[in-house]
Design a protein around this motif. Structure first.
Motif, PDB file in Angstrom:
ATOM      1  N   VAL A  32       0.855  -1.184   0.000  1.00  0.00           N
ATOM      2  CA  VAL A  32       0.000   0.000   0.000  1.00  0.00           C
ATOM      3  C   VAL A  32       0.892   1.235   0.000  1.00  0.00           C
ATOM      4  CG1 VAL A  32      -1.681   1.349   1.331  1.00  0.00           C
ATOM      5  CG2 VAL A  32      -1.892  -1.126   1.215  1.00  0.00           C
ATOM      6  N   ALA A  33       0.522   2.237  -0.772  1.00  0.00           N
ATOM      7  CA  ALA A  33       1.222   3.526  -0.741  1.00  0.00           C
ATOM      8  C   ALA A  33       0.245   4.590  -0.246  1.00  0.00           C
ATOM      9  CB  ALA A  33       1.737   3.899  -2.124  1.00  0.00           C
ATOM     10  N   THR A  34       0.700   5.436   0.664  1.00  0.00           N
ATOM     11  CA  THR A  34      -0.141   6.561   1.066  1.00  0.00           C
ATOM     12  C   THR A  34       0.053   7.704   0.074  1.00  0.00           C
ATOM     13  OG1 THR A  34       1.515   7.654   2.488  1.00  0.00           O
ATOM     14  CG2 THR A  34       0.153   5.923   3.494  1.00  0.00           C
ATOM     15  N   ALA A  35      -1.016   8.420  -0.177  1.00  0.00           N
ATOM     16  CA  ALA A  35      -0.942   9.612  -1.042  1.00  0.00           C
ATOM     17  C   ALA A  35      -2.135  10.492  -0.694  1.00  0.00           C
ATOM     18  CB  ALA A  35      -0.954   9.231  -2.515  1.00  0.00           C
ATOM     19  N   GLU A  49       6.292  12.595 -12.437  1.00  0.00           N
ATOM     20  CA  GLU A  49       6.235  11.137 -12.437  1.00  0.00           C
ATOM     21  C   GLU A  49       6.164  10.634 -11.000  1.00  0.00           C
ATOM     22  OE1 GLU A  49       5.967   8.980 -14.936  1.00  0.00           O
ATOM     23  OE2 GLU A  49       5.824  10.684 -16.322  1.00  0.00           O
ATOM     24  N   SER A  50       5.398   9.583 -10.805  1.00  0.00           N
ATOM     25  CA  SER A  50       5.380   8.947  -9.491  1.00  0.00           C
ATOM     26  C   SER A  50       6.782   8.425  -9.172  1.00  0.00           C
ATOM     27  CB  SER A  50       4.378   7.794  -9.488  1.00  0.00           C
ATOM     28  OG  SER A  50       4.469   7.060  -8.290  1.00  0.00           O
ATOM     29  N   PRO A  51       7.200   8.498  -7.914  1.00  0.00           N
ATOM     30  CA  PRO A  51       8.553   8.036  -7.567  1.00  0.00           C
ATOM     31  C   PRO A  51       8.745   6.531  -7.687  1.00  0.00           C
ATOM     32  CG  PRO A  51       7.327   8.640  -5.591  1.00  0.00           C
ATOM     33  CD  PRO A  51       6.498   9.081  -6.759  1.00  0.00           C
ATOM     34  N   LEU A  52       7.671   5.800  -7.906  1.00  0.00           N
ATOM     35  CA  LEU A  52       7.774   4.367  -8.184  1.00  0.00           C
ATOM     36  C   LEU A  52       6.525   3.944  -8.949  1.00  0.00           C
ATOM     37  CD1 LEU A  52       6.909   2.229  -5.027  1.00  0.00           C
ATOM     38  CD2 LEU A  52       6.316   4.620  -5.260  1.00  0.00           C
ATOM     39  N   LYS A 140       5.198  -3.617   8.104  1.00  0.00           N
ATOM     40  CA  LYS A 140       6.522  -3.023   7.906  1.00  0.00           C
ATOM     41  C   LYS A 140       6.403  -1.769   7.058  1.00  0.00           C
ATOM     42  CE  LYS A 140      11.292  -4.131   6.579  1.00  0.00           C
ATOM     43  NZ  LYS A 140      11.838  -3.791   7.902  1.00  0.00           N
ATOM     44  N   VAL A 141       7.155  -0.740   7.439  1.00  0.00           N
ATOM     45  CA  VAL A 141       7.306   0.452   6.604  1.00  0.00           C
ATOM     46  C   VAL A 141       8.504   0.193   5.696  1.00  0.00           C
ATOM     47  CG1 VAL A 141       7.673   2.937   6.549  1.00  0.00           C
ATOM     48  CG2 VAL A 141       6.367   1.916   8.435  1.00  0.00           C
ATOM     49  N   LEU A 142       8.253   0.008   4.430  1.00  0.00           N
ATOM     50  CA  LEU A 142       9.310  -0.404   3.500  1.00  0.00           C
ATOM     51  C   LEU A 142      10.146   0.763   2.996  1.00  0.00           C
ATOM     52  CD1 LEU A 142       7.248  -2.975   1.386  1.00  0.00           C
ATOM     53  CD2 LEU A 142       8.851  -3.459   3.256  1.00  0.00           C
ATOM     54  N   ASP A 143       9.508   1.929   2.795  1.00  0.00           N
ATOM     55  CA  ASP A 143      10.230   3.063   2.205  1.00  0.00           C
ATOM     56  C   ASP A 143       9.377   4.318   2.360  1.00  0.00           C
ATOM     57  OD1 ASP A 143      12.207   4.451   0.904  1.00  0.00           O
ATOM     58  OD2 ASP A 143      11.895   3.497  -1.055  1.00  0.00           O
ATOM     59  N   VAL A 144       9.980   5.451   2.073  1.00  0.00           N
ATOM     60  CA  VAL A 144       9.246   6.709   2.037  1.00  0.00           C
ATOM     61  C   VAL A 144       9.767   7.533   0.869  1.00  0.00           C
ATOM     62  CG1 VAL A 144      10.837   7.788   3.716  1.00  0.00           C
ATOM     63  CG2 VAL A 144       8.545   8.766   3.331  1.00  0.00           C
ATOM     64  N   LYS A 145       8.854   8.142   0.135  1.00  0.00           N
ATOM     65  CA  LYS A 145       9.180   9.000  -0.992  1.00  0.00           C
ATOM     66  C   LYS A 145       8.649  10.404  -0.695  1.00  0.00           C
ATOM     67  CE  LYS A 145      10.622   5.383  -3.334  1.00  0.00           C
ATOM     68  NZ  LYS A 145      12.069   5.125  -3.608  1.00  0.00           N
ATOM     69  N   TRP A 146       9.325  11.398  -1.247  1.00  0.00           N
ATOM     70  CA  TRP A 146       8.901  12.798  -1.108  1.00  0.00           C
ATOM     71  C   TRP A 146       8.767  13.216   0.365  1.00  0.00           C
ATOM     72  CZ3 TRP A 146       4.519  12.397  -5.306  1.00  0.00           C
ATOM     73  CH2 TRP A 146       5.119  12.388  -6.583  1.00  0.00           C
ATOM     74  N   LEU A 147       9.722  12.787   1.173  1.00  0.00           N
ATOM     75  CA  LEU A 147       9.699  13.131   2.595  1.00  0.00           C
ATOM     76  C   LEU A 147       9.824  14.630   2.813  1.00  0.00           C
ATOM     77  CD1 LEU A 147       9.513  12.016   5.463  1.00  0.00           C
ATOM     78  CD2 LEU A 147      12.001  11.678   5.434  1.00  0.00           C
ATOM     79  N   GLU A 148      10.351  15.340   1.808  1.00  0.00           N
ATOM     80  CA  GLU A 148      10.477  16.798   1.918  1.00  0.00           C
ATOM     81  C   GLU A 148       9.112  17.483   2.048  1.00  0.00           C
ATOM     82  OE1 GLU A 148      10.379  15.921  -2.554  1.00  0.00           O
ATOM     83  OE2 GLU A 148      11.228  15.022  -0.731  1.00  0.00           O
ATOM     84  N   LEU A 149       8.043  16.766   1.710  1.00  0.00           N
ATOM     85  CA  LEU A 149       6.698  17.319   1.860  1.00  0.00           C
ATOM     86  C   LEU A 149       6.220  17.293   3.303  1.00  0.00           C
ATOM     87  CD1 LEU A 149       4.927  15.688  -1.231  1.00  0.00           C
ATOM     88  CD2 LEU A 149       5.774  18.033  -1.024  1.00  0.00           C
ATOM     89  N   GLY A 150       6.964  16.598   4.158  1.00  0.00           N
ATOM     90  CA  GLY A 150       6.552  16.414   5.544  1.00  0.00           C
ATOM     91  C   GLY A 150       5.963  15.030   5.742  1.00  0.00           C
ATOM     92  N   MET A 155       4.850  10.135   0.637  1.00  0.00           N
ATOM     93  CA  MET A 155       4.312   8.871   0.138  1.00  0.00           C
ATOM     94  C   MET A 155       5.012   7.728   0.866  1.00  0.00           C
ATOM     95  SD  MET A 155       4.141   7.380  -3.777  1.00  0.00           S
ATOM     96  CE  MET A 155       2.939   8.589  -4.333  1.00  0.00           C
ATOM     97  N   TRP A 156       4.262   7.053   1.724  1.00  0.00           N
ATOM     98  CA  TRP A 156       4.806   5.955   2.515  1.00  0.00           C
ATOM     99  C   TRP A 156       4.474   4.628   1.847  1.00  0.00           C
ATOM    100  CZ3 TRP A 156       7.982   6.995   6.533  1.00  0.00           C
ATOM    101  CH2 TRP A 156       7.956   8.300   7.024  1.00  0.00           C
TER     102      TRP A 156
END
Length: 210
Positions: A32-35, A49-52, A140-150, A155-156
């Motif tokens: 699952v990805a949060t957005a 583009e989406s980061p993945l 499990k939290v596998l990764d995070v994208k665009w963490l600069e957004l807070g 996107m988790w």
């Protein structure tokens, strides 16, 4: 209502979704990805583009509470945010990402329903106010994208097990249960108001009689 069903994400065979109907209850295992607002805006409005690759993925409208422990992220709470505010971005987001399952709160509108019909996707709702319960399904939290957004807007990328219950509110035919409920409620309100007005009119007529 059909029997509860667990669906694996990413969804490889959209025929599974096409067999679902508005009102069905499902559970979700897999990725699952949060957005939410900012991620939707980047992808659907700014054409980033989406980061993945999110083809077939489940997208959770959520701003989770995360804590970093020993160089790993832990999910402390995750509950749905109000989905309707993403309505204007939703068709483009679904088309550009290929997402198959949207998870949120409160229902979505006509444009999202049409996008679900066109792209064979579904929109589901997870109970609001259950953030700690939601976190219990995150294995499990596998990764995070665009963490600069807070943290809330990033996107988790999560691995979940039996996330639910998720109520199918828009199915792959475009049927929109939330809109049907609102329409029915409006109809009943109008009927009630009509009855009240009729009663008041009769009362006034009676009072005017000598």
């Amino acid at each position: 209502m059909r029997d509860e069903l667990t669906i694996e994400a990413p969804v490889k065979d959209r025929g599974v979704l096409e067999n679902l109907r508005a009102g069905d209850v499902i559970y979700l295992s897999g990725l699952v990805a949060t957005a939410r607002d900012e991620a939707y805006r980047r992808i659907a409005f700014m054409n980033e583009e989406s980061p993945l690759s999110l083809e077939g993925w489940a997208i959770f409208h959520a701003g989770p509470i995360m804590k970093r422990v020993n160089n790993e992220w832990q999910c402390l709470s995750i509950g749905p945010t109000t989905s309707i505010r993403l309505e204007s971005y939703s068709p483009s987001f679904i088309e550009r990402t290929g997402a198959s399952i949207i998870i949120g709160k409160g229902g979505m509108g006509r444009r999202t329903a049409e996008a679900c019909r066109k792209h064979r996707a579904i929109y589901t709702v997870f109970p609001g106010g259950c953030g700690v319960l939601g976190a219990s399904f995150v294995k499990k939290v596998l990764d995070v994208k665009w963490l600069e957004l807070g943290i809330p807007e990033a996107m988790w990328i999560l691995r979940v097990e039996k996330l639910g219950p998720l109520i199918v509110t828009i199915d792959a035919t475009g049927r929109n249960l939330a809109e049907e409920v609102k329409s029915e409620a409006k109809s009943r309100i109008n009927e009630a108001l009509s009855t009240i007005r009729e009663g008041l009119t009769k009362k006034r007529m009676h009072e005017k009689k000598p």
